[in-house]
Design a protein around this motif. Structure first.
Motif, mmCIF file in Angstrom:
data_model
loop_
_atom_site.group_PDB
_atom_site.id
_atom_site.type_symbol
_atom_site.label_atom_id
_atom_site.label_comp_id
_atom_site.label_asym_id
_atom_site.label_seq_id
_atom_site.Cartn_x
_atom_site.Cartn_y
_atom_site.Cartn_z
ATOM 1 N N SER A 31 32.750 51.452 41.062
ATOM 2 C CA SER A 31 33.578 51.592 39.867
ATOM 3 C C SER A 31 32.735 51.797 38.612
ATOM 4 N N LEU A 68 41.847 48.649 47.698
ATOM 5 C CA LEU A 68 40.445 48.820 47.314
ATOM 6 C C LEU A 68 39.527 48.097 48.290
ATOM 7 N N VAL A 91 36.639 49.775 50.704
ATOM 8 C CA VAL A 91 35.237 49.348 50.721
ATOM 9 C C VAL A 91 34.800 49.048 52.150
ATOM 10 N N LEU A 137 32.339 47.005 45.072
ATOM 11 C CA LEU A 137 33.410 47.279 44.113
ATOM 12 C C LEU A 137 32.823 47.578 42.735
ATOM 13 N N LEU A 158 34.889 47.326 37.754
ATOM 14 C CA LEU A 158 35.474 46.257 38.580
ATOM 15 C C LEU A 158 34.430 45.182 38.818
#
Length: 113
Positions: free
Chosen positions: A36, A13, A17, A32, A40
């Motif tokens: 999400s 992840l 990013v 994040l 997250l």
């Protein structure tokens, strides 16, 4: 979502990013959270150690810069990081397809014998 639920996936992840360009740590946390839909919401104590681990592995590199009079460390993917992310995407596709066979909407219920 708790950090424990991401075990084994956090690095991928973070690489995803950073694929969009260099970011400082707080911006990574915000990205994040935004991508999400707020699910997250990870603490700095989870993100920064992972970024350092990725840097030691040669997947991410960082530089210090001054932004609005504040020192910030900015992270970006290396060539190895881009390649690792491509591999993570392949692995994720295989994993999610396999799990989907069991947990997906069209998965048949198991017959009891």
């Amino acid at each position: 979502m708790k950090a424990q639920a991401l075990h084994g996936h956090l690095d991928a992840l973070l690489l995803a990013v950073l694929e969009g360009g260099a970011l400082h740590g707080y911006a990574i946390i915000e990205e994040l959270r935004a991508r999400s839909g707020g699910t997250l919401n990870l603490p700095t104590g989870t993100i920064y150690p992972a970024l350092r681990r990725l840097e030691r592995a040669g997947l991410v590199e960082s530089d210090w810069s001054t932004v609005n009079g504040r020192e910030r460390r900015t992270y970006r993917l290396t060539g190895a990081g881009h390649r690792a992310l491509a591999g993570e995407r392949v692995s994720w596709g295989e994993f999610s397809a396999t799990v989907g066979r069991f947990l997906g909407a069209g998965a048949p219920p198991q017959a009891l014998s």
